[in-house]
Design an enzyme around this catalytic site. Structure first.
Site, short mmCIF file in Angstrom:
data_model
loop_
_atom_site.label_atom_id
_atom_site.label_comp_id
_atom_site.label_asym_id
_atom_site.label_seq_id
_atom_site.Cartn_x
_atom_site.Cartn_y
_atom_site.Cartn_z
N LYS A 1 4.16 -7.15 3.99
CA LYS A 1 3.91 -5.76 3.65
C LYS A 1 3.70 -4.99 4.94
CE LYS A 1 0.66 -3.50 3.34
NZ LYS A 1 0.11 -2.42 4.24
N THR B 1 -7.38 10.75 0.55
CA THR B 1 -7.71 11.76 -0.45
C THR B 1 -6.78 11.68 -1.65
OG1 THR B 1 -6.32 13.38 0.73
CG2 THR B 1 -8.67 13.34 1.24
N THR C 1 -0.49 -1.04 8.36
CA THR C 1 -1.02 -2.40 8.51
C THR C 1 0.02 -3.35 8.01
OG1 THR C 1 -3.23 -1.78 8.22
CG2 THR C 1 -2.72 -3.94 7.41
N ASN D 1 0.21 10.41 5.74
CA ASN D 1 -0.98 10.08 6.51
C ASN D 1 -2.01 11.19 6.57
OD1 ASN D 1 -0.73 7.28 7.82
ND2 ASN D 1 1.33 8.15 7.99
N THR E 1 0.87 -1.19 0.00
CA THR E 1 0.00 0.00 0.00
C THR E 1 0.90 1.24 0.00
OG1 THR E 1 -0.23 -0.23 2.41
CG2 THR E 1 -2.02 -1.10 1.04
N GLU F 1 6.69 4.67 6.93
CA GLU F 1 6.32 5.77 6.02
C GLU F 1 7.22 6.98 6.22
OE1 GLU F 1 1.65 4.43 5.75
OE2 GLU F 1 2.31 5.79 7.32
#
Length: 408
Positions: free
Chosen positions: A176, A408, A189, A403, A150, A271
């Site tokens: 992942k 969006t 996740t 995040n 993702t 991230e």
């Protein structure tokens, strides 16, 4: 302890008798992992009280069945907290079972993506079909790993091999995860799928996975948020001809290594993260204390930002250990920062005495080490004989950007 295995290529298709593939079209993807013969399975799941429909479905399937052949997973949608979510989870399994020509109760499933959005089943099932079409491709393992990504920056895969009585046993895995990582998975996740060709009972496989998970995925922290979908599966199909009872220690060591490597890849890919942080606490009074203290270090937002900026503010390490709940004596403990890739170490606190201060060579060395991309923190509590290593990462501007724009 010397490692009794070697790293090999292939990921989940390294063990005998396994196939895999994946396909992703922009936002949505799907992966399949398939055993050509009957396998036993074990799984560990999120302990979040809000959990996804595939978690509920697969928990039930694992309890009520002893033979498994496949794992199907989708990315782009978590299938959690949605109307009709269980029906969608069942449809995902049904599609995989139809394509592979196996019973539905032999398929385990997982999902990852946005929570609270209806699954676009027409798109997801099409991705499953596309994954099925090319399960013999040479790069099928990497395809499967990429399909479940993702916000991940890179695919995560590893495999190992060891020998028992001139026969080779292999364990391979893909995973992942980049954000929403603070698993606490019992009996992740973050998704992890592992295959092996050892012959093993369901009970033994479950116990081995739980032990490996406690030393790996349950020691990994990116942002401190526990996902609704965390899952790790292992399939074992006995194709090596070697029984677990003949190599318990070797197998458990190799499974833990695979799990740790996948966990470290996940936190390295946090991230926006640039640095892997390993925090090892020695000399704890109990194993629980060692885990509390090491996890407190890698969870600390102040420390994460300090590592991002290469700021050797070691007081934040001391504070994180102090509030962790672990027994300690502030007049007698050590703090060391080191570079994982070399032998460079900076002693910051020794036996409760400050060593590093403004202008000292120790503080300057610590700052240099914190500019590296793999950093270790060592704390010796001098209270007992227990230890634990937790895995984390730095935290920078990109995490906020990713995040703040996720849906969006």
């Amino acid at each position: 302890m010397a490692e009794n295995f070697v790293v090999v290529d292939g990921g989940v298709v390294a063990p005998k008798g396994f196939k895999s593939n994946g396909h992703k079209d922009r936002k949505y993807g799907a992966a399949l992992i398939y055993s050509e013969t009957d396998a036993v399975a074990a799984g560990v799941f999120t302990t979040n009280k809000v959990f996804a429909h595939p978690v509920a479905l697969s928990k039930d399937v694992l309890v009520n069945n002893n033979v498994f052949r496949a794992i199907v997973a989708n990315s782009g949608n978590a299938n959690c907290f949605t109307k009709g979510g269980m029906e969608d989870a069942e449809l995902l399994v049904k599609k995989a079972a139809e394509l592979l020509k196996i019973p539905e109760n032999q398929v385990l499933s997982a999902s990852t993506g946005v929570i609270g959005r209806k699954m676009p089943m027409d798109i997801i099932t099409l991705e499953v079909e596309r994954a099925f079409e090319n399960m013999d491709l040479e790069n099928s393992n990497e395809n499967a790993s990429k399909a479940i990504m993702t916000t991940d920056a890179f695919p995560k895969t590893v495999a190992v091999e060891f020998e028992v009585k001139d026969k080779k046993i292999r364990i391979g895995g893909i995973a992942k995860g980049a954000g929403m990582i603070a698993p606490n998975m019992l009996h992740a996740t973050m998704l992890g799928f592992i295959t092996t060709d050892i012959e093993i009972s369901k009970e033994d496989l479950t116990n081995s996975l739980q032990k490996a998970t406690d030393e790996s995925f349950n020691n990994a922290v990116v942002d401190g948020d526990m996902s609704t979908n965390d899952t790790v599966y292992v399939l074992a199909n006995a194709q090596s001809g070697v029984k677990y009872t003949d190599c318990k220690d070797e197998f458990d060591e190799a499974l833990t290594y695979v799990s740790k490597e996948l966990a470290k890849m996940i936190v390295s890919d946090g991230e926006g993260a640039k640095k892997l942080i390993e925090a090892t606490v020695y000399g704890a009074e109990t194993k629980e204390d060692a885990k509390k203290a090491s996890m407190s270090i890698v969870r600390s937002l102040l420390l994460k930002t300090a590592f991002f900026g290469a700021d050797p503010n070691w007081g934040r390490i001391a504070a994180a250990v102090g509030y962790s709940g672990a027994e300690m004596d502030m007049a007698n403990f050590d703090i060391i920062i080191g570079d994982i890739s070399s032998e460079k170490q900076a002693i910051l606190v020794k036996a409760g005495e400050q060593i590093a201060d403004c202008g000292t060579p120790e503080l300057k060395l610590a700052e240099e080490i914190m500019k590296e991309d793999k950093i270790k923190i060592i704390v010796d509590l001098k209270m007992g004989s227990f230890e634990n290593t937790a895995f984390g990462c730095d935290l920078g501007y990109e995490y906020v950007k990713i995040n703040s724009e996720y849906t969006t």
